[in-house]
Structures are given as structure tokens and as C-alpha cells.
Scaffold this active site. Structure first.
Site, short mmCIF file in Angstrom:
data_model
loop_
_atom_site.label_atom_id
_atom_site.label_comp_id
_atom_site.label_asym_id
_atom_site.label_seq_id
_atom_site.Cartn_x
_atom_site.Cartn_y
_atom_site.Cartn_z
N GLY A 31 -167.34 -69.88 11.48
CA GLY A 31 -168.43 -69.25 10.74
C GLY A 31 -168.27 -69.42 9.24
N CYS A 69 -164.25 -65.11 11.19
CA CYS A 69 -164.71 -66.21 12.04
C CYS A 69 -164.48 -67.50 11.26
CB CYS A 69 -166.18 -66.03 12.40
SG CYS A 69 -166.80 -67.35 13.47
N HIS A 104 -173.94 -72.43 14.73
CA HIS A 104 -174.00 -71.34 13.74
C HIS A 104 -175.37 -71.31 13.06
CE1 HIS A 104 -169.72 -70.13 13.69
NE2 HIS A 104 -169.54 -71.35 14.14
N GLU A 147 -170.55 -62.80 16.28
CA GLU A 147 -170.21 -63.96 17.08
C GLU A 147 -170.89 -63.98 18.45
OE1 GLU A 147 -166.26 -65.25 17.60
OE2 GLU A 147 -165.62 -64.73 15.57
N CYS A 165 -163.03 -72.84 17.88
CA CYS A 165 -162.63 -71.55 17.33
C CYS A 165 -161.64 -71.84 16.20
CB CYS A 165 -161.99 -70.69 18.41
SG CYS A 165 -161.36 -69.11 17.81
N1 LIG Z 1 -163.80 -66.68 16.12
C1 LIG Z 1 -163.99 -68.11 16.19
C2 LIG Z 1 -165.38 -68.49 16.58
C3 LIG Z 1 -165.56 -68.37 18.01
C4 LIG Z 1 -166.91 -68.91 18.29
C5 LIG Z 1 -167.47 -68.31 19.54
N2 LIG Z 1 -167.87 -66.93 19.31
C6 LIG Z 1 -168.65 -69.12 19.97
O1 LIG Z 1 -169.33 -68.67 20.87
O2 LIG Z 1 -168.88 -70.20 19.40
C7 LIG Z 1 -163.61 -68.84 14.93
O3 LIG Z 1 -162.72 -68.34 14.24
O4 LIG Z 1 -164.18 -69.91 14.67
#
Ligand SMILES: N[C@H](CCC[C@H](N)C(=O)O)C(=O)O
Length: 277
Positions: free
Chosen positions: A222, A219, A161, A210, A75
Site C-alpha cells: 500500500g 501495508c 490498490h 486491506e 505482501c
Molecule cells: N499487508 C500487506 C498487503 C497484503 C495485501 C493483501 N491484503 C491483499 O489482499 O492484497 C503488505 O504489507 O503489502
């Protein structure tokens, strides 16, 4: 018991952050889901947990749980908040902090301006790194989603991703296509779905649906995945400013096996205590 926590965010991607070094607690999936609820609980996109490292070369273990209770590998916005948190809590005085995550090691560097730069490691495009079912690695993969023939870049930043280029993020069908991509059967562990609009070679707009949390205001991983995909395809050149609904991140990547870095803010909102059994 009463569990002390700090509520934080990185560009509106919000977190409950808990120190399990000076506190003892075990949070089950259903408890995390209840705490994530924005009406009946505290409300967050992810829960971030600080634990002692298992690797003596690391300063901390950094564990991440989505709002649905699933533990995930990385994250990025959370990593910046993690660095701010461990310093605010006097768990370290370092400005360069090494953490181990399920997706690999990260180095967090806290600047004099309190912005944090994270060494996110090298993007991995091989389908098996996500995992993604495909016969070979390629810059764009054809993906049939509810009868729509899409072309997506796939990349692991520790977490998986899928990146789709769109003409206009504001009109992109994030609410419908996001979950359809997240749950696509070719992603056995689901996937985060990014919708990227290229503004110029050094600037994109991005929205991310997400895995396990839905669309967030930002993200970090992301943003890294979108920039890595765009540079690989020749649409972008490093460094890239990523405009997310919650604000901007600066991403730099020299390509190949080099490490990608992400720089942005980390904000503490409030501290609290919550009863947990
Ligand atoms: N908000 C996070 C990503 C969380 C990823 C999560 N949703 C997953 O299942 O990989 C970020 O800033 O990178």
C-alpha cells in the site's frame, strides 16, 4: 500434527510464518481463518508460507494468505519478515534472496542493520493489471462510492490498490469508505484501499484498509502504491518517507518502468506450535 510457526510483524502488520520445506501440511481456507482469529486462534493479518521454488532461478516460493483465507499476490511487509525468517531458520545464509510470488519475482536484501530492502518490481497502472474496469489508463479515475464522487489512482504492486488523497488521514472515513472501496464492483477481485495525506514532496501519511484483512497498522504494498501514484501525479518526489500508524517505510522509485524499492524493519515476536489436522 503440531505445526511450528513464528509470529512476526513489519510495523505492526502481523504475520504467522510457516516453513513448509521442513514440515508437511496443507492448510484449508477455514483453517487459515480459524488461525487468524485473535481470540480463538493465533491472530494475524496474513499467513506467510515458505515453499521450495518452482523456478530454479529462485531461492523460495513465497505464498500469502489474508485473514479471510484468500490467497493473494504480494505482501510487502511480509516480504521483509520472510527474508528475516528464512535466515533465522537457516534455510539460507544469503543476504540477497530471490523469491517467486503469485504477483511476480521479488528480491529481498538484508542489510547489516537487519533492515530489509525489497525490490518490488515496477508499479503497473494499466487497469487490467489489477483488474479494474475502466476504458483506459489514467492517473486518476472517477469512482462513485455509495453516492460519493471520488477520484482514485489505481496501481498493481502484484496485488491491487486504489489510492485516495485526503487532507487528514486521522479524520478520513477509513472504516466506512475502506470496505466500500474494497468491494466496489469495478474491482472484480476486490482491492486494497489507501488513504494518503501529502505532508511534503518527500513525506506522506497513510492508512490502508486491506482487502481480506481490514485496516492494518501498516501495508508495504500500500505504501508502494501510494508513493507511485503520488510521483505519477507530480505530488511527490523520490525518495518518500511513508508514515503509517505502525511506523515508517522508505520508498524509492525513479518512475516509468524502473523498479520501486521499499526499506523497513522485520521483527520476530515469538515461536510456537499449533495443532492442525
Ligand atoms: N499487508 C500487506 C498487503 C497484503 C495485501 C493483501 N491484503 C491483499 O489482499 O492484497 C503488505 O504489507 O503489502
Amino acid at each position: 500434527m503440531l505445526l511450528h510457526f513464528t509470529k512476526m510483524h513489519g510495523l505492526g502488520n502481523d504475520f504467522m510464518v510457516v516453513d513448509l520445506i521442513t514440515q508437511r501440511a496443507r492448510l484449508r481456507d477455514e483453517q487459515i481463518r480459524a488461525l487468524a482469529d485473535r481470540r480463538f486462534g493465533i491472530g494475524f493479518d496474513q499467513l506467510l508460507v515458505v515453499e521450495p521454488p518452482r523456478d530454479p532461478d529462485m531461492d523460495f516460493r513465497y505464498r500469502i494468505y489474508n485473514a479471510d483465507g484468500s490467497e493473494v499476490e504480494n505482501c510487502g511487509n511480509g516480504a521483509r519478515c520472510f527474508a528475516r525468517f528464512v535466515r533465522d531458520q537457516r534455510l539460507t545464509h544469503k543476504r540477497e534472496i530471490r523469491v517467486e510470488t503469485a504477483g511476480g519475482p521479488l528480491t529481498l536484501a538484508v542489510g547489516e542493520d537487519e533492515r530489509v530492502t525489497v525490490d518490488m518490481g515496477a508499479p503497473r497502472f494499466a487497469p487490467e493489471a489489477l483488474p479494474f474496469e475502466a476504458d483506459e489508463d489514467r492517473p486518476l479515475h472517477a469512482l462513485d462510492v455509495d453516492g460519493r464522487a471520488l477520484e482514485v489512482g489505481v496501481v498493481s504492486m502484484g496485488n491491487p490498490h486504489a489510492v485516495l488523497r485526503v487532507d487528514d488521514v486521522d479524520s478520513a472515513p477509513v472504516a466506512t469508505l475502506g470496505p466500500a472501496i474494497e468491494h466496489h464492483p469495478r474491482f472484480p477481485r476486490r482491492v486494497n484501499a489507501g488513504f494518503m495525506q501529502v505532508v511534503s514532496p518527500h513525506e506522506i501519511r497513510l492508512r490502508v484498509y486491506e482487502r481480506g484483512s481490514g485496516e492494518t497498522l501498516a501495508c508495504g504494498t500500500g505504501a508502494c502504491a501510494a508513493v507511485a501514484t503520488g510521483i505519477r501525479l507530480g505530488w511527490l518526489e523520490s525518495p518518500v518517507t511513508v508514515h503509517l500508524p505502525g511506523g515508517d517505510l522508505e520508498i524509492a522509485w525513479a518512475g516509468g518502468a524502473s523498479h520501486l524499492t521499499m526499506t523497513g524493519p522485520a521483527v520476530r515476536v515469538f515461536e510456537g506450535r499449533v495443532p492442525v489436522k
